[in-house]
Design a protein around this motif. Sequence first.
Motif, mmCIF file in Angstrom:
data_model
loop_
_atom_site.group_PDB
_atom_site.id
_atom_site.type_symbol
_atom_site.label_atom_id
_atom_site.label_comp_id
_atom_site.label_asym_id
_atom_site.label_seq_id
_atom_site.Cartn_x
_atom_site.Cartn_y
_atom_site.Cartn_z
ATOM 1 N N VAL A 104 0.835 -1.207 0.000
ATOM 2 C CA VAL A 104 0.000 0.000 0.000
ATOM 3 C C VAL A 104 0.870 1.257 0.000
ATOM 4 O O VAL A 104 0.614 2.222 -0.740
ATOM 5 C CB VAL A 104 -0.956 -0.013 1.207
ATOM 6 C CG1 VAL A 104 -1.658 1.334 1.360
ATOM 7 C CG2 VAL A 104 -1.989 -1.118 1.049
ATOM 8 N N LEU A 105 1.908 1.279 0.828
ATOM 9 C CA LEU A 105 2.788 2.446 0.901
ATOM 10 C C LEU A 105 3.495 2.706 -0.430
ATOM 11 O O LEU A 105 3.557 3.844 -0.909
ATOM 12 C CB LEU A 105 3.822 2.246 2.014
ATOM 13 C CG LEU A 105 3.315 2.441 3.451
ATOM 14 C CD1 LEU A 105 4.370 1.988 4.447
ATOM 15 C CD2 LEU A 105 2.954 3.906 3.691
ATOM 16 N N ASN A 106 4.007 1.642 -1.046
ATOM 17 C CA ASN A 106 4.773 1.805 -2.281
ATOM 18 C C ASN A 106 3.880 2.088 -3.490
ATOM 19 O O ASN A 106 4.316 2.718 -4.458
ATOM 20 C CB ASN A 106 5.628 0.568 -2.549
ATOM 21 C CG ASN A 106 6.740 0.406 -1.525
ATOM 22 O OD1 ASN A 106 7.184 1.393 -0.931
ATOM 23 N ND2 ASN A 106 7.189 -0.818 -1.302
ATOM 24 N N ALA A 107 2.627 1.615 -3.453
ATOM 25 C CA ALA A 107 1.727 1.825 -4.589
ATOM 26 C C ALA A 107 1.269 3.273 -4.683
ATOM 27 O O ALA A 107 0.980 3.770 -5.778
ATOM 28 C CB ALA A 107 0.519 0.901 -4.486
ATOM 29 N N LYS A 108 1.150 3.966 -3.539
ATOM 30 C CA LYS A 108 0.751 5.377 -3.495
ATOM 31 C C LYS A 108 -0.548 5.628 -4.258
ATOM 32 O O LYS A 108 -0.678 6.577 -5.026
ATOM 33 C CB LYS A 108 1.870 6.264 -4.053
ATOM 34 C CG LYS A 108 3.158 6.189 -3.235
ATOM 35 C CD LYS A 108 4.252 7.058 -3.820
ATOM 36 C CE LYS A 108 5.527 6.944 -2.978
ATOM 37 N NZ LYS A 108 6.634 7.764 -3.529
ATOM 38 N N GLY A 109 -1.509 4.729 -4.037
ATOM 39 C CA GLY A 109 -2.829 4.932 -4.623
ATOM 40 C C GLY A 109 -2.985 4.448 -6.045
ATOM 41 O O GLY A 109 -4.044 4.647 -6.649
ATOM 42 N N GLU A 110 -1.967 3.803 -6.633
ATOM 43 C CA GLU A 110 -2.060 3.301 -8.009
ATOM 44 C C GLU A 110 -2.332 1.797 -7.972
ATOM 45 O O GLU A 110 -1.452 0.999 -7.639
ATOM 46 C CB GLU A 110 -0.770 3.585 -8.777
ATOM 47 C CG GLU A 110 -0.470 5.068 -8.945
ATOM 48 C CD GLU A 110 0.805 5.292 -9.748
ATOM 49 O OE1 GLU A 110 1.128 4.429 -10.594
ATOM 50 O OE2 GLU A 110 1.472 6.319 -9.516
ATOM 51 N N LEU A 111 -3.567 1.411 -8.325
ATOM 52 C CA LEU A 111 -3.967 0.010 -8.240
ATOM 53 C C LEU A 111 -3.156 -0.862 -9.193
ATOM 54 O O LEU A 111 -2.735 -1.966 -8.831
ATOM 55 C CB LEU A 111 -5.465 -0.129 -8.550
ATOM 56 C CG LEU A 111 -6.050 -1.547 -8.467
ATOM 57 C CD1 LEU A 111 -5.866 -2.134 -7.073
ATOM 58 C CD2 LEU A 111 -7.530 -1.543 -8.852
ATOM 59 N N ALA A 112 -2.926 -0.393 -10.419
ATOM 60 C CA ALA A 112 -2.171 -1.193 -11.393
ATOM 61 C C ALA A 112 -0.762 -1.476 -10.887
ATOM 62 O O ALA A 112 -0.230 -2.585 -11.052
ATOM 63 C CB ALA A 112 -2.122 -0.470 -12.736
ATOM 64 N N LYS A 113 -0.147 -0.462 -10.263
ATOM 65 C CA LYS A 113 1.198 -0.645 -9.723
ATOM 66 C C LYS A 113 1.181 -1.672 -8.594
ATOM 67 O O LYS A 113 2.080 -2.528 -8.494
ATOM 68 C CB LYS A 113 1.732 0.701 -9.217
ATOM 69 C CG LYS A 113 3.177 0.665 -8.738
ATOM 70 C CD LYS A 113 3.644 2.065 -8.342
ATOM 71 C CE LYS A 113 5.098 2.046 -7.864
ATOM 72 N NZ LYS A 113 5.547 3.408 -7.465
ATOM 73 N N ALA A 114 0.142 -1.613 -7.751
ATOM 74 C CA ALA A 114 0.019 -2.577 -6.656
ATOM 75 C C ALA A 114 -0.157 -3.990 -7.197
ATOM 76 O O ALA A 114 0.416 -4.951 -6.670
ATOM 77 C CB ALA A 114 -1.158 -2.201 -5.758
ATOM 78 N N GLN A 115 -0.961 -4.136 -8.259
ATOM 79 C CA GLN A 115 -1.172 -5.459 -8.850
ATOM 80 C C GLN A 115 0.146 -6.053 -9.338
ATOM 81 O O GLN A 115 0.426 -7.238 -9.129
ATOM 82 C CB GLN A 115 -2.172 -5.357 -10.007
ATOM 83 C CG GLN A 115 -3.601 -5.081 -9.557
ATOM 84 C CD GLN A 115 -4.526 -4.813 -10.723
ATOM 85 O OE1 GLN A 115 -4.099 -4.310 -11.755
ATOM 86 N NE2 GLN A 115 -5.800 -5.137 -10.559
ATOM 87 N N THR A 116 0.969 -5.222 -9.990
ATOM 88 C CA THR A 116 2.260 -5.712 -10.479
ATOM 89 C C THR A 116 3.152 -6.136 -9.324
ATOM 90 O O THR A 116 3.817 -7.182 -9.381
ATOM 91 C CB THR A 116 2.948 -4.617 -11.310
ATOM 92 O OG1 THR A 116 2.135 -4.315 -12.445
ATOM 93 C CG2 THR A 116 4.325 -5.081 -11.785
ATOM 94 N N MET A 117 3.163 -5.357 -8.240
ATOM 95 C CA MET A 117 3.994 -5.708 -7.080
ATOM 96 C C MET A 117 3.516 -7.006 -6.432
ATOM 97 O O MET A 117 4.328 -7.830 -5.994
ATOM 98 C CB MET A 117 3.987 -4.557 -6.066
ATOM 99 C CG MET A 117 4.803 -3.346 -6.503
ATOM 100 S SD MET A 117 5.015 -2.118 -5.185
ATOM 101 C CE MET A 117 3.362 -1.447 -5.100
ATOM 102 N N ILE A 118 2.196 -7.199 -6.363
ATOM 103 C CA ILE A 118 1.661 -8.434 -5.772
ATOM 104 C C ILE A 118 2.048 -9.637 -6.622
ATOM 105 O O ILE A 118 2.460 -10.685 -6.109
ATOM 106 C CB ILE A 118 0.126 -8.331 -5.627
ATOM 107 C CG1 ILE A 118 -0.234 -7.278 -4.575
ATOM 108 C CG2 ILE A 118 -0.470 -9.686 -5.235
ATOM 109 C CD1 ILE A 118 -1.711 -6.935 -4.540
ATOM 110 N N ILE A 119 1.934 -9.483 -7.945
ATOM 111 C CA ILE A 119 2.293 -10.592 -8.845
ATOM 112 C C ILE A 119 3.783 -10.903 -8.736
ATOM 113 O O ILE A 119 4.196 -12.068 -8.705
ATOM 114 C CB ILE A 119 1.903 -10.244 -10.290
ATOM 115 C CG1 ILE A 119 0.373 -10.176 -10.403
ATOM 116 C CG2 ILE A 119 2.455 -11.271 -11.272
ATOM 117 C CD1 ILE A 119 -0.118 -9.553 -11.673
#
Length: 661
Positions: A266-281
Amino acid sequence: MSKLIVDGELMLYGPVGFTDFWDESGFTSSQVIEALAQLSGDLVVRLNSGGGIAMEGSAIHNALKRHDGRVIVKIDAIAASAASLIAMAGDEIEMPLGTLLMIHEPSGMTLGPADDHRRTAGVLDTMTGVFAQVYAERTGHSEKEIRRMMKDETWMAPQEALANGFATSVSEHAPTASAADAAFDYRTYANAPDRLKRLATERKAKGLPMVAVASAPHKRKELTMTEPNVAPVDDQATTNLQDVNSRIYQLCTTAKMTLAEANKIVLNAKGELAKAQTMIINHLADQDPMGGRVTSHNPMADSNCSVMVARDIEDALYARIAGKPAQGRASEWQGRSLLDMGAALLEARGERVISRNRNRLATQIMSSGATHSTSDFPFVTGNAANRFLLDAYRAAETPLKQLARIRNAANFKAMTIGRMSEMPKLEEVLEGAEITYGTRSEAKETYRVKTYAKMFGISREALINDDLDAFSDTLRAFGQAAAQTEADLIADLLLDNGGLGPLLDDDVTLFANARGNKAVTASAMTISSVSDGRKSLRDQKGLDNETPLSLRPQFLLVGSGNETTGEQIIAAITPSATDDVNPFSGKLSLLVDPRLEEDAWRLFASPDQAPILEIAYLNGVEQPKLETREGWNTLGTEFRAILDFGCGITGWRGAYLNEGV
């Protein structure tokens, strides 16, 4: 000892059908069955759940109904949706003041083409009907009234539940649970009380997913959930950011990540869902020994692709097993090997094919079933196999089922078939005179549903050799065996006691001279003897031994030795004289079963008018079902065909026996 057992009581707190990632609340049917195996005698079940997976609730309901003692369900705060179905298993259902119960229609989500959505709609209709029967049987309301309550999403306080038959008692002491199960976003329920909707609002304000569950009245592990420190820009931006953070937490939960790992995303995504999805994958890839990574990803597109490929391959496999040409998109897979199909499913799901070595590839394809996805090769194969199994079953169904009334069984307990006599005649009421009460006599029979099953498998060698012949032969044999099992059980009832049928509750066989439903003198089947049988049915009296039933024969049942004669009896002819008229032409349906005696023949009225036989299936599944698992006894995939079926005699009026010569 099961974690669901606390102080000798069964604690069912949290979501139905899965365990919540954040505080480990929730319960599954397998966990409940495991816990029940450790308990005996009378049982207290404490329930606090906003619902969950409908069929898991049904499985838990049936498990509780099978328990060997009395079941006392105590609703500690809420029993909504699937949890209300569980509550109905109680011999007693207690609701303290301040608790809630809710029933509604099951819902679901489908990703795929129109046929998939229609198939899901059909399943939901079936589930609604099955659950409505459970509620109706519990409360005494008609299914029509229950369906209306389900459609309206009916919430009930204790007194309302008691008045409607959903509870057996209301206690005035405070609910055991301090708050309702908060694992659900109650805003998705149309008529949820405001206090439940506020639970969701409060959690959303914290930027957390809907996962917190009220503590049970015993010691539980406490979780401290910290929120990432993200500075708000303005009210609208804060709201949007909270929505995104909530979605990211949900994705992290699905990925089985720890709370610390989720906070970091959550901290690293900074509100960008697509970026969070890539980090989770990428996080999941780091757990993979092959170490693959991605730079961008569209999980919805991948899921949609895998579902469509799975559907096409299922249709192609079904056509191949059935020996039919594949139709539509499935025709693209015609002629492709099983290994090719399995590898395509893996790739469509985003997995790497680890080897083109046939042996290793077969192992990877077969082991994909451990993920329990609808695009697993074992799952897809199981669906295709089940369709062919049902084809074989329906082709071999016994005509004896046409004589029976079909009933749904909620469990494996003995079912009582009660029969009330006809209403007494209306009597003239003279001026000023009283209207008198009429009385009705009653009779009953009992039987129960039993399980019939066999296992078989498709081996890794068969997959490598691209051999489905033995598999299709086995499926055909299993489908036919299921139909033959039903036929054997029904025929055994008729053939009991030398063809006179079983003893009924009055200790007299189904067919007897004393009942007037058996020919005094056995005779061959002729127009005259069939006419005598018809008269016997017409002259039958009701349970009060007074009311004429005037039953009309609809079926002529014979063994294979009388088939030709039976066809002649019901044949349409063009008479040259009045005496040549066939009175039964077009009035009887001929049913033939080789299990029956060579010479004997029977007449039956319509089961809608005077049922003699009743057949029942567990939870309304009127067919055998096929279940799959990764092979344990064999290297491959194991299948088991299961039939939950029972049959019994409902009475003796409505049938006639001539033992023939």
